[in-house]
Design a protein around this motif. Structure first.
Motif, PDB file in Angstrom:
ATOM      1  N   ASP A  50       0.805  -1.224   0.000  1.00  0.00           N
ATOM      2  CA  ASP A  50       0.000   0.000   0.000  1.00  0.00           C
ATOM      3  C   ASP A  50       0.838   1.275   0.000  1.00  0.00           C
ATOM      4  O   ASP A  50       1.875   1.354   0.639  1.00  0.00           O
ATOM      5  CB  ASP A  50      -0.897   0.047   1.245  1.00  0.00           C
ATOM      6  N   HIS A  51       0.311   2.270  -0.699  1.00  0.00           N
ATOM      7  CA  HIS A  51       0.797   3.644  -0.585  1.00  0.00           C
ATOM      8  C   HIS A  51      -0.240   4.358   0.284  1.00  0.00           C
ATOM      9  O   HIS A  51      -1.355   4.630  -0.149  1.00  0.00           O
ATOM     10  CB  HIS A  51       0.917   4.305  -1.950  1.00  0.00           C
ATOM     11  N   PHE A  52       0.152   4.648   1.502  1.00  0.00           N
ATOM     12  CA  PHE A  52      -0.710   5.302   2.487  1.00  0.00           C
ATOM     13  C   PHE A  52      -0.460   6.804   2.446  1.00  0.00           C
ATOM     14  O   PHE A  52       0.687   7.253   2.418  1.00  0.00           O
ATOM     15  CB  PHE A  52      -0.412   4.766   3.892  1.00  0.00           C
ATOM     16  N   VAL A  53      -1.551   7.580   2.479  1.00  0.00           N
ATOM     17  CA  VAL A  53      -1.444   9.029   2.499  1.00  0.00           C
ATOM     18  C   VAL A  53      -2.233   9.567   3.678  1.00  0.00           C
ATOM     19  O   VAL A  53      -3.394   9.192   3.886  1.00  0.00           O
ATOM     20  CB  VAL A  53      -1.970   9.651   1.183  1.00  0.00           C
ATOM     21  N   GLU A  54      -1.578  10.435   4.445  1.00  0.00           N
ATOM     22  CA  GLU A  54      -2.249  11.089   5.565  1.00  0.00           C
ATOM     23  C   GLU A  54      -2.362  12.576   5.284  1.00  0.00           C
ATOM     24  O   GLU A  54      -1.381  13.222   4.910  1.00  0.00           O
ATOM     25  CB  GLU A  54      -1.482  10.885   6.875  1.00  0.00           C
ATOM     26  N   VAL A  55      -3.546  13.115   5.486  1.00  0.00           N
ATOM     27  CA  VAL A  55      -3.765  14.554   5.384  1.00  0.00           C
ATOM     28  C   VAL A  55      -3.840  15.091   6.805  1.00  0.00           C
ATOM     29  O   VAL A  55      -4.739  14.734   7.562  1.00  0.00           O
ATOM     30  CB  VAL A  55      -5.065  14.872   4.619  1.00  0.00           C
ATOM     31  N   GLY A  56      -2.868  15.918   7.167  1.00  0.00           N
ATOM     32  CA  GLY A  56      -2.813  16.494   8.514  1.00  0.00           C
ATOM     33  C   GLY A  56      -1.986  15.644   9.458  1.00  0.00           C
ATOM     34  O   GLY A  56      -2.500  15.062  10.401  1.00  0.00           O
ATOM     35  N   SER A  57      -0.677  15.575   9.241  1.00  0.00           N
ATOM     36  CA  SER A  57       0.163  14.670  10.036  1.00  0.00           C
ATOM     37  C   SER A  57       0.329  15.102  11.484  1.00  0.00           C
ATOM     38  O   SER A  57       0.553  14.262  12.348  1.00  0.00           O
ATOM     39  CB  SER A  57       1.541  14.505   9.394  1.00  0.00           C
ATOM     40  N   CYS A  58       0.253  16.387  11.769  1.00  0.00           N
ATOM     41  CA  CYS A  58       0.310  16.916  13.140  1.00  0.00           C
ATOM     42  C   CYS A  58       1.544  16.391  13.888  1.00  0.00           C
ATOM     43  O   CYS A  58       2.652  16.770  13.584  1.00  0.00           O
ATOM     44  CB  CYS A  58      -0.979  16.617  13.882  1.00  0.00           C
ATOM     45  N   THR A  59       1.373  15.503  14.856  1.00  0.00           N
ATOM     46  CA  THR A  59       2.512  14.963  15.611  1.00  0.00           C
ATOM     47  C   THR A  59       3.209  13.824  14.878  1.00  0.00           C
ATOM     48  O   THR A  59       4.314  13.439  15.251  1.00  0.00           O
ATOM     49  CB  THR A  59       2.075  14.414  16.983  1.00  0.00           C
ATOM     50  N   GLY A  60       2.550  13.246  13.897  1.00  0.00           N
ATOM     51  CA  GLY A  60       3.103  12.108  13.176  1.00  0.00           C
ATOM     52  C   GLY A  60       2.698  10.764  13.747  1.00  0.00           C
ATOM     53  O   GLY A  60       3.168   9.728  13.279  1.00  0.00           O
ATOM     54  N   ALA A  61       1.810  10.735  14.739  1.00  0.00           N
ATOM     55  CA  ALA A  61       1.430   9.473  15.376  1.00  0.00           C
ATOM     56  C   ALA A  61       0.877   8.462  14.373  1.00  0.00           C
ATOM     57  O   ALA A  61       1.295   7.290  14.364  1.00  0.00           O
ATOM     58  CB  ALA A  61       0.403   9.730  16.487  1.00  0.00           C
ATOM     59  N   VAL A  62      -0.021   8.889  13.493  1.00  0.00           N
ATOM     60  CA  VAL A  62      -0.599   7.973  12.499  1.00  0.00           C
ATOM     61  C   VAL A  62       0.431   7.658  11.425  1.00  0.00           C
ATOM     62  O   VAL A  62       0.543   6.510  10.983  1.00  0.00           O
ATOM     63  CB  VAL A  62      -1.901   8.551  11.905  1.00  0.00           C
ATOM     64  N   THR A  63       1.220   8.643  11.034  1.00  0.00           N
ATOM     65  CA  THR A  63       2.270   8.420  10.041  1.00  0.00           C
ATOM     66  C   THR A  63       3.249   7.350  10.530  1.00  0.00           C
ATOM     67  O   THR A  63       3.650   6.470   9.765  1.00  0.00           O
ATOM     68  CB  THR A  63       3.017   9.738   9.744  1.00  0.00           C
ATOM     69  N   ILE A  64       3.625   7.415  11.797  1.00  0.00           N
ATOM     70  CA  ILE A  64       4.536   6.419  12.380  1.00  0.00           C
ATOM     71  C   ILE A  64       3.927   5.027  12.302  1.00  0.00           C
ATOM     72  O   ILE A  64       4.573   4.069  11.860  1.00  0.00           O
ATOM     73  CB  ILE A  64       4.883   6.795  13.835  1.00  0.00           C
ATOM     74  N   GLU A  65       2.690   4.901  12.737  1.00  0.00           N
ATOM     75  CA  GLU A  65       1.999   3.594  12.700  1.00  0.00           C
ATOM     76  C   GLU A  65       1.903   3.076  11.270  1.00  0.00           C
ATOM     77  O   GLU A  65       2.127   1.897  11.013  1.00  0.00           O
ATOM     78  CB  GLU A  65       0.597   3.717  13.304  1.00  0.00           C
ATOM     79  N   ALA A  66       1.551   3.959  10.327  1.00  0.00           N
ATOM     80  CA  ALA A  66       1.409   3.542   8.935  1.00  0.00           C
ATOM     81  C   ALA A  66       2.745   3.123   8.338  1.00  0.00           C
ATOM     82  O   ALA A  66       2.818   2.146   7.581  1.00  0.00           O
ATOM     83  CB  ALA A  66       0.792   4.673   8.126  1.00  0.00           C
ATOM     84  N   ALA A  67       3.812   3.846   8.693  1.00  0.00           N
ATOM     85  CA  ALA A  67       5.135   3.520   8.154  1.00  0.00           C
ATOM     86  C   ALA A  67       5.599   2.133   8.581  1.00  0.00           C
ATOM     87  O   ALA A  67       6.423   1.514   7.912  1.00  0.00           O
ATOM     88  CB  ALA A  67       6.148   4.580   8.586  1.00  0.00           C
ATOM     89  N   ARG A  68       5.081   1.630   9.674  1.00  0.00           N
ATOM     90  CA  ARG A  68       5.423   0.286  10.144  1.00  0.00           C
ATOM     91  C   ARG A  68       4.673  -0.799   9.389  1.00  0.00           C
ATOM     92  O   ARG A  68       4.971  -1.983   9.542  1.00  0.00           O
ATOM     93  CB  ARG A  68       5.109   0.173  11.644  1.00  0.00           C
ATOM     94  N   ARG A  69       3.702  -0.409   8.558  1.00  0.00           N
ATOM     95  CA  ARG A  69       2.851  -1.391   7.900  1.00  0.00           C
ATOM     96  C   ARG A  69       2.807  -1.255   6.373  1.00  0.00           C
ATOM     97  O   ARG A  69       2.735  -2.238   5.660  1.00  0.00           O
ATOM     98  CB  ARG A  69       1.426  -1.287   8.451  1.00  0.00           C
ATOM     99  N   ALA A  70       2.759  -0.017   5.878  1.00  0.00           N
ATOM    100  CA  ALA A  70       2.595   0.231   4.447  1.00  0.00           C
ATOM    101  C   ALA A  70       3.947   0.297   3.747  1.00  0.00           C
ATOM    102  O   ALA A  70       4.964   0.614   4.367  1.00  0.00           O
ATOM    103  CB  ALA A  70       1.837   1.545   4.237  1.00  0.00           C
ATOM    104  N   GLY A  71       3.946   0.031   2.457  1.00  0.00           N
ATOM    105  CA  GLY A  71       5.177   0.088   1.677  1.00  0.00           C
ATOM    106  C   GLY A  71       5.686   1.499   1.481  1.00  0.00           C
ATOM    107  O   GLY A  71       6.892   1.739   1.500  1.00  0.00           O
ATOM    108  N   ARG A  72       4.771   2.431   1.284  1.00  0.00           N
ATOM    109  CA  ARG A  72       5.130   3.839   1.111  1.00  0.00           C
ATOM    110  C   ARG A  72       4.147   4.689   1.903  1.00  0.00           C
ATOM    111  O   ARG A  72       2.972   4.358   2.015  1.00  0.00           O
ATOM    112  CB  ARG A  72       5.050   4.263  -0.352  1.00  0.00           C
TER     113      ARG A  72
END
Length: 189
Positions: A33-55
């Protein structure tokens, strides 16, 4: 779910761990998966997604929040393919996203239009304000994206006069859907 350390604050507050657990279940990320987050703020969701998604692509309109996201990614030893973009969505959204998380309510209708145009398989949006939740639900429906709406509230116990009382967080409304086919297990793929 691995622990996320957020030593750097963005003043808006991160998506709480309990909410992230449900969110990650609904996002159903995998290494392709290529995961996209709108509104990263602290990066909490980005961190979790980076552990699972390819990009991972994370958009944030405020430069100080991009810096907070960068610092928290480093604090969590995230070395995955994460592209941070300082942009106000829908500008800056990649055209090849498989999964999209909308963490804020600013410009969400235009973001949803882009998700439909680019055929994003799975879309999840978190909302904390009732009026926005109602309007966003209608926006999902109008674009034939809506699969489900979840409302939940988390409370944490604390000691009060020798007993346990609860301090509750604001309720969160989670809108789940996408352009993908609904699988037999209720998910989209």
């Amino acid at each position: 779910m691995a622990n996320v350390s957020l030593p750097y604050d963005a003043k808006a507050g991160p998506t709480k761990p309990e909410v992230r657990a449900v969110l990650l279940s609904k996002l159903d990320l995998d290494p392709t998966d290529h995961f996209v987050e709108v509104g990263s703020c602290t990066g909490a969701v980005t961190i979790e997604a980076a552990r699972r998604a390819g990009r991972v692509t994370a958009l944030e309109r405020k430069s100080e929040r991009i810096e907070t996201t960068k610092k928290n990614l480093t604090a969590n030893d995230v070395t995955a393919n994460v592209n941070l973009r300082e942009a106000e969505a829908p500008e800056g959204l990649p055209e090849d996203a498989d999964v999209l998380f909308i963490g804020g309510s600013r410009n969400y209708e235009a973001v949803l239009d882009t998700a439909v145009e680019t055929d994003v398989d799975r879309v999840v949006m978190n909302v904390s304000r009732l009026e926005v939740a109602g309007a966003a639900t209608e926006a999902f429906r109008e674009r034939d994206l809506l699969e489900e709406v979840i409302q939940f509230q988390v409370s944490h116990g604390y000691e009060l006069a020798g007993a346990t009382s609860f301090d509750s967080e604001n309720p969160v409304y989670m809108l789940v859907g996408g352009t993908g086919e609904v699988a037999t297990d209720g998910g989209r793929r």
